[in-house]
Design a protein around this motif. Sequence first.
Motif: not given
Length: 305
Positions: A88, A92, A96-97, A100, A150, A152-153, A156, A159
């Motif tokens: 992850a 990201t 972001n990690a 989440i 946001m 999320y990719n 994300d 995670m």
Amino acid sequence: MSQAKVWVLLVLATLFWAGNYVFGKYVVAELTPVSITFLRWVLALFILLPIAIFVEKPDWKKVKQVWPTLLLLGLLGIIGYNIILYTALGYTSPTNAALISAVNPGLIVLFSVFLLKESLSKVQVIGLFVSFFGALIIITQGNILGIFEMNYNRGDLLMVGAVIVWTFYSIIGKRLLIPPITATAVSTLLAMVVLAPFAVWEGIDLSAVSSISIYGILYMFLFSSVCSFVFWNMSVRKIGASQAGIFLNLIPVFTALISLALGETILAEQIIGGLFVFIGVYLTSGMLSKRMEQVKKKKELSKGA
């Protein structure tokens, strides 16, 4: 082990895990998630196994009886969580990690209530939401509503998977009746047996790795692997997965402090959010309830006198 010692262990565990996020972002640029996971945990075994054998001196017959559970813990907490986390971080940001991962305490609470029949007081539930709110302030820099905007990719989404894996790891670990360090050591050993063929197939070339990645691996093995996992398992056994889980909200706070030490700026929103997190941990850990009970007993004793 006293309640205060448990809280100290949980604070240290989350502090060391926060460093794992920061170093992980650097190391994953030079090594694969499988290589990182294998290196840090193989090194950790050189400390975990002697401690288990000579300090805890477990009943190895009982350990042998629960080896399927230990294998499952290794697959979840050692292999699964770490590989997903490092993968992850390749897509990201640590921010972001961390955002989440702040969902983790809530999931642990919910699963513990339904699966382990653990209970939470109203004060502890309030603490859960307060600490989660604080984590959101830190990571969104005060723009709470921005979380809904946001995009999320892939990192994300990975995670989210890591959070679910860690939730089950925490709950299953609560059920074991063998010493915590032994459980960590044996589950790690079994996990490395499973992971070794994949690490060998990938190949690990340390000659082209920078010094910061080497330091990162050493940090991960000593602090994020040995200390954090041992402290976490000891604490979960003592106070339960739901109460221990709330301390995971301290990770964004410590991540901010580590970032400050590395030269980044700490914002006012991060300080305010950190206060909310600490207040939430204080409430959910039961410290306030315990203090109120002590005050109540003192009043009753004074009246009786």
